[in-house]
Design an enzyme around this catalytic site. Structure first.
Site, PDB file in Angstrom:
ATOM      1  N   ASN A 619     -86.287  47.237  19.964  1.00  0.00           N
ATOM      2  CA  ASN A 619     -86.178  45.856  20.449  1.00  0.00           C
ATOM      3  C   ASN A 619     -87.464  45.527  21.208  1.00  0.00           C
ATOM      4  O   ASN A 619     -87.654  45.964  22.341  1.00  0.00           O
ATOM      5  CB  ASN A 619     -84.947  45.736  21.350  1.00  0.00           C
ATOM      6  CG  ASN A 619     -84.759  44.330  21.894  1.00  0.00           C
ATOM      7  OD1 ASN A 619     -85.709  43.677  22.338  1.00  0.00           O
ATOM      8  ND2 ASN A 619     -83.537  43.854  21.868  1.00  0.00           N
ATOM      9  N   GLY A 690     -88.629  57.526  22.910  1.00  0.00           N
ATOM     10  CA  GLY A 690     -88.362  56.890  24.200  1.00  0.00           C
ATOM     11  C   GLY A 690     -89.567  56.148  24.734  1.00  0.00           C
ATOM     12  O   GLY A 690     -90.712  56.417  24.363  1.00  0.00           O
ATOM     13  N   GLY A 692     -89.298  54.791  28.322  1.00  0.00           N
ATOM     14  CA  GLY A 692     -89.077  54.496  29.734  1.00  0.00           C
ATOM     15  C   GLY A 692     -90.147  55.022  30.664  1.00  0.00           C
ATOM     16  O   GLY A 692     -90.327  54.496  31.760  1.00  0.00           O
ATOM     17  N   GLU A 693     -90.845  56.059  30.287  1.00  0.00           N
ATOM     18  CA  GLU A 693     -91.736  56.720  31.229  1.00  0.00           C
ATOM     19  C   GLU A 693     -93.214  56.644  30.863  1.00  0.00           C
ATOM     20  O   GLU A 693     -94.069  56.619  31.753  1.00  0.00           O
ATOM     21  CB  GLU A 693     -91.296  58.187  31.397  1.00  0.00           C
ATOM     22  CG  GLU A 693     -89.967  58.245  32.121  1.00  0.00           C
ATOM     23  CD  GLU A 693     -89.323  59.605  32.122  1.00  0.00           C
ATOM     24  OE1 GLU A 693     -89.440  60.321  33.114  1.00  0.00           O
ATOM     25  OE2 GLU A 693     -88.690  59.947  31.102  1.00  0.00           O
TER      26      GLU A 693
HETATM   27 MO1  MOS Z   1     -86.448  60.149  34.485  1.00  0.00          MO
HETATM   28  S1  MOS Z   1     -87.807  60.498  35.957  1.00  0.00           S
HETATM   29  O1  MOS Z   1     -86.354  61.584  33.643  1.00  0.00           O
HETATM   30  O2  MOS Z   1     -85.081  59.434  35.053  1.00  0.00           O
END
Ligand code: MOS
Length: 735
Positions: A619, A690, A692-693
């Site tokens: 998305n 992923g 997020g990081e």
């Molecule tokens: Mo993350 S720092 O693995 O929530």
């Protein structure tokens, strides 16, 4: 999957509930008979509690119960059987020992939050033999592993290259400041506990809490509808959940315990400080010959967590000889924990700064230096990459950013009283996955429910689960309902390590496939169906009906005729495919322009561009905001964020959002995010990794590198705060 009709950027389906305040976060919940807990925290760093004087608190208004380490219910310590990660193995309120300032040493239960807090202030703690924070540290040691990776490693040998960089970089303590503080509401019905909890892992929280309380796991249900930001501080199971649950069981009332902002600085993990020595040597055209990355970091006196800053160095660039070490020194602090891109964010600051230094020594374009040292395979694990389009990230980024217009020397571009500079850095993050389960249920009303014991940290799990089901079943997303954040659902992993999309969505797809096959079988084996006897290969399912040739039947009609309220399938997938054959990572390149006013000690980030290779983007709207969020935090890491402790009591001196500075809108320029959107089908049928990081990895280095380009000053210690800049520029020196 990539049909033109797919609404890829489905806006988050919980957005309206959130902006209207209808979304109920854990701290918002109330149940009848509920009472409030407040904890009293140690004011010394190390020592023990001699006496807890509760006389004044006992008579305070609204007080229901008071506990100290002698009276608090006993909890189960770890016995090796605990197959989940508590934030720290040590448990507060069990012994008089004090291991860090801010640890709970007493608890008040009262009718209202205000009464609980007022009474907590009336409890007087006397301490025995306090030890100053600075004196409580133990000797450093070499931890063997973290996150399944060796922390001490070396490989290959090569003569030192002719050009060398040897430098020492530091990153400070950083604290977690999600909007939502950690909170728990514990409700017992008989011997059954429902724990409403701020968590990135309902399943692991159930395990740890059940273990601590000494009850079977199936007596505990953990519920978390919304998370107001996790970033790692809600990924491990810290103490507030089981303390609330134990107190609630003891007094026979539901108990709510919400951490204060200040307590978020001591009780949910933090990013540990690092000192990183890097030595690089390279041949005349820039090929790395030797790389050495030695990391010194800290943990607590009661448990080990390693900010594994050297791990990315093992695989980011090719080098014939490479060594990485980590040491940790236990301090009288709470145990550190994961914070967005643990290890990688701090390690990339050092490595990517050192690469920039090497480029200047060689009089080379820093981007070209990275191209020359591109790792064609993962040398740390001796595996080919599942997919890697980093060179394309470099190229796209350079073009879009106008990298070729960069002045070839530092301190060359003025803007009024200030200097302008450009910097870049590489991003990398492992593409983690874990086993996951999902249930898909087609109901008689035609609503399809998709359920998994996963979490939505604000990242968009509700939305991506629904979108994937809608697309696979060819129905509008409005007809799909996502259910998550409940440990009673099919188990899913911690939403940490950026693994939720890559773990849970394959389970959802597998459940959808099984559901579709099940519905087709039901119809074609049913003499009452228009599809009776049809070839399953020829049957399609779209817009709520099964079709073959000219015959069709709605799923609702099929279910009604069979007297079914719903039809469901559950799938569990192990998500281990390819793990021994490939190294799965995401990559990116970050470009930054800064304006540095030396007289004011001010750095303004003018432009940021991140180009990321994160597999298929499920998305784009949600992905962009995830990556952008990481880059925003990178700006905070580079310029403002630092937790400071006083040397005597080990107390956080800036445990509030006025003194601990996170970036505000005024600090953040228009961030540009580009995703290559190249699916990696070796990881899962979606081709998705992923996101997020990885957005924070490299940002701080890119900023520091841009500051060097602007000013000719090399900053090796984060943050590049105003006081630090004033000091540096008051006594100018050129590297
Ligand atoms: Mo993350 S720092 O693995 O929530």
């Amino acid at each position: 999957m990539a049909g033109p009709e797919r609404d890829a950027s489905l806006p988050r389906i919980d957005a309206r509930a959130k902006v209207t305040g209808r979304a109920r976060y854990t701290g918002d919940l109330t149940v009848s008979g509920m009472v409030y807990a407040a904890t009293v925290r140690s004011t010394i760093a190390r020592g023990s509690v001699r006496k807890v004087d509760m006389r004044d608190a006992l008579t305070a208004p609204g007080v229901i119960a008071l506990f100290d380490h002698a009276s608090f219910p006993r909890l189960m310590s770890d016995d090796g059987a605990l197959n989940a990660k508590p934030g720290e193995k040590w448990i507060p309120l069990q012994t008089p020992d004090v291991f860090y300032a801010g640890q709970p040493v007493a608890m008040v239960i009262a009718g209202t939050l205000e009464e609980a807090e007022a009474a907590a202030q009336k409890i007087r703690i006397e301490y025995a033999s306090p030890i100053a924070f600075a004196d409580a540290a133990k000797n450093p040691y070499f931890p063997p592993t973290a996150i399944g990776e060796p922390l001490q490693s070396s490989r290959g040998s090569a003569p030192e290259g002719s050009v060398a960089v040897a430098a020492r970089y530091t990153t400070p303590y950083e604290s977690h400041n999600p909007m939502e503080p950690s909170a728990s509401l514990a409700v017992w019905q008989g011997d059954q506990l429902t724990l409403y909890d701020t968590t990135q892992a309902v399943v692991a929280t159930r395990k740890v809490v059940a273990h601590r309380l000494g009850v079977p796991e199936d007596h505990v249900r953990v519920v978390c509808d919304y998370v107001g930001g996790g970033f790692g501080c809600k990924g491990f199971v810290w103490h507030q959940g089981f303390l609330a649950a134990a107190a609630a069981r003891e007094i026979g009332r539901p108990v709510k315990l919400v951490l204060t902002r200040s307590q978020m600085f001591t009780s949910v993990g933090y990013r540990a400080q690092t000192t990183q020595a890097i030595k690089l040597s390279a041949g005349p055209v820039g090929q790395l010959q030797t790389v050495q990355h030695d990391v010194a970091t800290v943990t607590s006196l009661v448990d080990e967590f390693v900010e594994s800053a050297g791990l990315l160095t093992r695989l980011l660039y090719a080098s014939p000889a490479l060594g990485v070490t980590h040491t940790v020194t236990p301090h009288a602090l709470g145990t550190p924990g994961p914070m967005r891109a643990p290890g990688k964010a701090s390690g990339s600051f050092a490595l990517e700064s050192a690469m920039d230094e090497l480029a200047w020594k060689l009089d080379m374009d820093p981007l070209e230096l990275r191209r020359i040292n591109h790792a064609d395979r993962d040398d740390a694990h001796a595996l080919p990459w599942s997919a890697k389009n980093l060179l394309e990230c470099y190229q796209r980024g350079a073009e879009q950013f106008g990298w070729d217009r960069r002045a070839p020397a530092p301190r060359a571009t003025r803007d009024g009283d200030a200097w302008l500079g450009l910097g870049m850095a590489t991003s990398v993050f492992p593409a983690y996955r874990s086993p996951a389960g999902a249930r898909v249920r087609w109901t008689l009303e035609g609503v399809v429910e998709v359920a998994s014991a996963t979490q939505d940290l604000g990242t968009g799990t509700y939305t991506t689960m629904a979108a994937v089901v809608a697309e696979a079943l060819q129905i509008p997303p409005q007809r799909v309902r996502s259910v998550l954040g409940d440990s009673a659902l099919p188990p899913a992993p911690v939403s940490g390590g950026s693994q939720t999309t890559a773990s849970v969505l394959p389970a959802v797809l597998a459940a959808v496939k099984a559901l579709r096959e099940g519905l087709i079988d039901l119809a074609r084996t049913d003499p009452g169906s228009a599809l009776f006897g049809s070839d399953p290969e020829q049957v399609s399912l779209r817009e709520g009906s099964l079709f073959t040739g000219h015959a069709s039947e709605s799923v609702s009609a099929l279910l009604s005729r069979h007297g079914l309220e719903f039809f469901e399938r559950i799938a569990n997938v192990d998500n281990q495919n390819g793990k021994t054959e490939y190294s799965f990572h995401s990559f990116g390149a970050q470009f930054v322009e800064v304006r540095v006013d030396e007289a004011l000690g001010e750095i303004r980030v003018l432009r940021c561009l991140g180009v990321f290779d994160v597999g298929r983007v499920v998305n784009p709207l949600l992905a962009k905001s995830q990556l952008m969020g990481g880059m925003v935090w990178g700006i905070g890491m580079a310029l403002t964020e630092e937790t400071t402790y006083d040397p005597r009591f080990g107390r956080v001196m800036n445990d509030n959002l006025a003194d601990y500075l996170v970036p505000t809108h005024a600090d953040v320029p228009d961030l540009q995010v580009v995703c290559l959107d190249r699916p990696d089908f070796r990881i899962n049928p979606l081709g998705a990794k992923g996101i997020g990081e990885i957005g924070i990895v490299g940002t701080a280095a890119a900023i520091a590198n841009a500051v060097y380009h602007a000013t000719g000053h090399r900053f090796r210690d984060l943050p590049l705060s105003r006081p630090r800049l004033m000091r540096e520029f008051a006594a100018p020196r050129l590297n």
